[in-house]
Write a protein that holds these residues in place. Structure first.
Motif: not given
Length: 481
Positions: A171-195
């Motif tokens: 689950x964590x590996x999937x979440x990290x992979x998805x986090x990588x993709x959305x930040x890579x393509x610039x659609x999300x800043x990926x800041x988990x602390x800010x929600x």
């Protein structure tokens, strides 16, 4: 926890991730999405649901959805529908949330990643556009609660998986992979602390071969560490409940990081409870093929495409290529180093090894790396031309990282780290070692390899570690016949 059975039970996990889109304004209004403003200073008439205020679709939010669909190999619906998701909560001014239900904008796709050396793939059901709700703020000291509507109307993509995940690590590996993709393509800043990147895990357990168990949804997991702890606790709790003869009730639960436990928040609703129906204020969202092509032309090289290129162009193992493309900064650093030194596998080893270790230890990113790609390339070059040994190279790297030196050759010279490559000088040392260690010589000739290693060690000691180990081995073997 591994993907193996836990106390005879199989774990089944599905994910729902809310990625806040990196747009300047909200999804249906012109109000700002900037984080940290004073409460209720970024909520306009549309966000407040004042009478007569109508939503207008944010074009950039749609472009973000198209980018995600392209990145994940999904089908991008040429026409999708917005719906009203009806529920009452104080931070939802309209009494409903504008979302998508029957026809989402992004359909299918997959996310691939490595868990150790094993490649995993999680299938996606959909990703749909929707607006965020506001935020309830609780003041326990004064016994009061307030509502901040700054977040109301912020554009989200909710990304939903099939129940393909089988452990908390996965689950964590999937979440990290998805986090990588959305930040890579610039659609999300990926800041988990800010929600900006919020994950909900739907967890259930079952005996192998049995139908899916009843799931409980852990809401708003805001760090990868908490994600694993929460899922592991929920798995243990569900198994204990079943073993004690209790049925699992479908519910939404929250994770308490102070106790490491989950607790029920409310019973889980089904789609019918939300009374979805098409939003009459919004026409169907139409995405033409030409729009998709324009967005595609503007996108960066995607991680999996770049990884495939690293394998083909540089001859890297797939594991290396996948690891190096975890971020654009790391991929660029590796490629700059590989091109400068002409040794891509060595460049990969150093980036994945010493560079990554230092970054992790100091909790900094690639943007703060303290050895430039050109410095690392020069260091690798001095290993390759036998100027220094691998051990000496680590000393040079340390000096570069700490700022003790800037030029590789200058550091080597200052620290006296050059290898001894002079054959005549080495032969003299080897002759002296052979003469001083007759027992080891006899043992080697009797077929004991350890005796040879002992002789090599004596030569290295006599040369104060400066002898070229490969050259020592070659000359020593020749002298011993």
């Amino acid at each position: 926890m591994s993907a193996k059975l836990i106390q005879g039970y199989e774990v089944v996990i599905g994910f729902e991730t809310h990625a806040q889109l990196a747009t300047q304004s909200k999804i249906f209004s012109r109000a700002s999405t900037a984080f940290g403003a004073e409460p209720n200073t970024q909520a306009c008439a549309v966000d407040l649901a004042l009478p007569g205020a109508l939503p207008v679709m944010n074009r950039e939010a749609v472009a973000c959805a198209i980018k995600l669909g392209l990145a994940l190999g999904s089908h991008i619906a040429p026409e999708s529908i917005f719906a009203r998701k009806n529920y009452f909560y104080p931070d939802l001014p309209k009494g409903y949330q504008i979302s998508q239900f029957e026809i989402p904008v992004v359909q299918g796709g997959e996310v691939s990643f490595y868990l150790g050396d094993e490649k995993k793939t999680v299938r996606l059901v959909r990703a749909h556009l929707e607006e965020d709700a506001g935020k309830s703020l609780h003041d326990e000291f004064h016994g009061m609660s307030g509502i901040d509507l700054n977040r109301a109307g912020t554009p989200l993509l909710e990304i939903v998986t099939e129940p393909d995940i089988r452990s908390s690590e996965e689950a964590v590996a999937y979440a990290k992979a998805l986090h990588q993709i959305v930040t890579w393509i610039g659609i999300c800043d990926g800041n988990m602390q800010e929600g900006s990147f919020r994950c909900d895990a739907n967890v259930s357990v079952r005996k192998p071969g049995q139908p899916l168990g009843t799931r409980r949804e852990i809401k708003n997991l805001n760090s990868f560490r908490n994600m694993q702890i929460a899922i592991d606790y929920e798995i243990r709790w569900q198994i204990e409940q079943i073993e004690d003869g209790h049925a699992i009730q479908q519910a939404t639960v929250l994770f308490d990081p102070d106790t490491g436990e989950t607790r029920a928040m409310r019973t889980k609703e089904d789609a019918a409870d939300y009374r979805y129906f098409p939003d009459p204020d919004l026409p169907p969202l139409v995405i033409g093929a030409d729009w998709v092509e324009r967005v595609k032309a503007e996108m960066p090289e995607l991680p999996r495409a770049m990884a495939a290129r690293f394998v083909a162009q540089y001859g890297l193992p797939e594991y290396d290529a996948t690891t190096l493309t975890q971020s654009q900064a790391m991929a660029a650093y590796f490629e700059d180093t590989a091109k400068a030194c002409g040794q891509p596998k060595l460049a990969s080893n150093w980036v994945m090894g010493e560079i990554s270790r230092r970054l992790n230890n100091e909790e900094i990113g690639m943007d703060a790396v303290k050895v430039s790609s050109q410095q690392l390339a020069a260091l690798i070059g001095r290993i390759q031309d036998a100027t220094i040994s691998n051990n000496a190279a680590k000393q040079v790297f340390e000096a570069l990282w700490t700022g003790e030196g800037q030029d590789v050759d200058a550091v080597i010279e200052a620290k006296g780290l050059k290898q001894m490559n002079d054959t005549g000088a080495l032969e003299k040392i080897i002759d002296e070692v052979i003469a001083a260690n007759p027992a080891n010589v006899e043992q080697y000739k009797a077929g004991k390899d350890k005796a040879f290693n002992a002789l090599v060690g004596q030569v290295m000691k006599a040369s104060k570690g400066k002898a070229n180990p490969g050259q020592v081995n070659e000359l020593l073997k020749a002298k011993l016949g």
